[in-house]
Design an enzyme around this catalytic site. Structure first.
Site, mmCIF file in Angstrom:
data_model
loop_
_atom_site.group_PDB
_atom_site.id
_atom_site.type_symbol
_atom_site.label_atom_id
_atom_site.label_comp_id
_atom_site.label_asym_id
_atom_site.label_seq_id
_atom_site.Cartn_x
_atom_site.Cartn_y
_atom_site.Cartn_z
ATOM 1 N N LEU A 77 103.720 -115.864 22.243
ATOM 2 C CA LEU A 77 104.470 -117.125 22.183
ATOM 3 C C LEU A 77 104.374 -117.823 23.534
ATOM 4 C CD1 LEU A 77 107.493 -115.649 20.226
ATOM 5 C CD2 LEU A 77 105.821 -117.307 19.341
ATOM 6 N N ARG A 131 101.604 -112.443 17.535
ATOM 7 C CA ARG A 131 101.130 -113.653 18.215
ATOM 8 C C ARG A 131 101.887 -113.789 19.527
ATOM 9 N NH1 ARG A 131 96.582 -115.005 16.757
ATOM 10 N NH2 ARG A 131 96.809 -117.101 17.593
ATOM 11 N N SER A 187 108.528 -102.566 8.504
ATOM 12 C CA SER A 187 109.540 -101.505 8.363
ATOM 13 C C SER A 187 110.745 -101.771 9.262
ATOM 14 C CB SER A 187 108.938 -100.124 8.618
ATOM 15 O OG SER A 187 108.602 -99.949 9.971
ATOM 16 N N HIS A 241 109.574 -102.882 21.014
ATOM 17 C CA HIS A 241 108.277 -102.409 21.502
ATOM 18 C C HIS A 241 108.236 -100.884 21.423
ATOM 19 C CE1 HIS A 241 104.546 -102.481 23.706
ATOM 20 N NE2 HIS A 241 105.025 -101.527 24.481
HETATM 21 C C1 GRF Z 1 106.448 -101.365 15.503
HETATM 22 O O1 GRF Z 1 106.019 -100.165 16.061
HETATM 23 C C2 GRF Z 1 106.970 -102.289 16.562
HETATM 24 O O2 GRF Z 1 107.580 -101.626 17.629
HETATM 25 C C3 GRF Z 1 105.718 -102.961 17.056
HETATM 26 O O3 GRF Z 1 104.931 -103.133 15.903
HETATM 27 C C4 GRF Z 1 105.285 -102.165 14.922
HETATM 28 C C5 GRF Z 1 105.678 -102.925 13.697
HETATM 29 O O4 GRF Z 1 105.935 -102.066 12.607
HETATM 30 N N1 GRF Z 1 106.037 -104.156 17.781
HETATM 31 P P1 GRF Z 1 106.700 -102.622 11.350
HETATM 32 O O5 GRF Z 1 105.937 -103.829 10.853
HETATM 33 O O6 GRF Z 1 108.088 -102.977 11.772
HETATM 34 O O7 GRF Z 1 106.684 -101.512 10.346
#
Ligand code: GRF
Length: 215
Positions: free
Chosen positions: A95, A93, A15, A111
């Protein structure tokens, strides 16, 4: 100015990737999304990127003997697509320092917490368990340490009394979708740069914090 060629690295739903692709449709946006790459061939986000006409690739970590071999393939794929900026968006993953150092200043991540609080997984559950009143999300440059690195932008939201991890996560995710494109615009256009652990706006501009849900 020619656009930077950006790859989005995902492992799942995608998303945030979608919000970056949508923002990059703007002619003024400083990057073109030139590749969406996943370490999981079955990632839902790969199909949605393809449907949006973006080049996709899978580098399946499971078929490599170790991280160096996996990242060697990753790097080759990025070079083949002439990538010069990377957004991690739910890329699950770790890095290696070698990869991170190679891309230093051109590799950013989102994050779902206000770093340096709550690095790692299950951030919404942990924030609720601690009873914090403010939660949010962070876009930062990637360094070798996980979920650390100079902070480009954060959004803060109120934690409500009746929040569950799901309800809180939903409001945080809406803010992720807002700040990731904004932070990418700043980082890729050179409007900000990291000085040590602090990201400063070029030309004395203050950038970095949005608080849409705090009253
Ligand atoms: C998000 O909450 C992002 O902050 C975290 O993993 C989730 C990924 O969601 N690192 P999406 O795949 O972008 O919907």
């Amino acid at each position: 100015m020619s656009k930077r060629r950006c790859a989005i690295l995902i492992s799942g739903r995608g998303s945030n990737m979608e919000s970056l692709i949508a923002a990059a449709r703007d002619g003024d946006f400083p990057v073109e999304i030139a590749l969406v790459l996943s370490n999981r061939p079955e990632a839902q986000g790969l199909a949605s990127a393809k449907a949006r006409g973006i080049a996709i690739a899978a580098v399946d970590h499971k078929i490599y003997a170790g991280r160096d071999a996996f990242e060697g393939s990753l790097q080759k794929m990025l070079e083949a697509h002439r990538i010069d900026f990377i957004c991690l968006a739910g890329f699950m993953r770790l890095l290696t320092p070698r990869f991170v150092n190679h891309w230093q200043g051109r590799l950013i991540n989102i994050h779902p917490a206000l770093l340096p609080s709550y690095p790692g997984l299950h951030t919404h559950e942990r924030a609720l368990a601690d009873g914090v009143k403010i939660h949010g999300c962070t876009v930062h440059y990637v360094v070798a340490e996980m979920d650390a690195g100079p902070i480009i932008m954060q959004a803060a939201i109120n934690v409500r009394d009746d929040d569950t991890p799901e309800s809180l996560g939903k409001r945080v995710l809406a803010q992720e979708h807002a700040i990731y494109p904004a932070a990418l615009r700043l980082a890729a256009s050179g409007a900000v740069r990291a000085e040590g652990n602090r990201v400063q706006g070029a030309g004395g501009r203050d950038v970095g914090m949005v608080a849409p849900d705090l009253d």
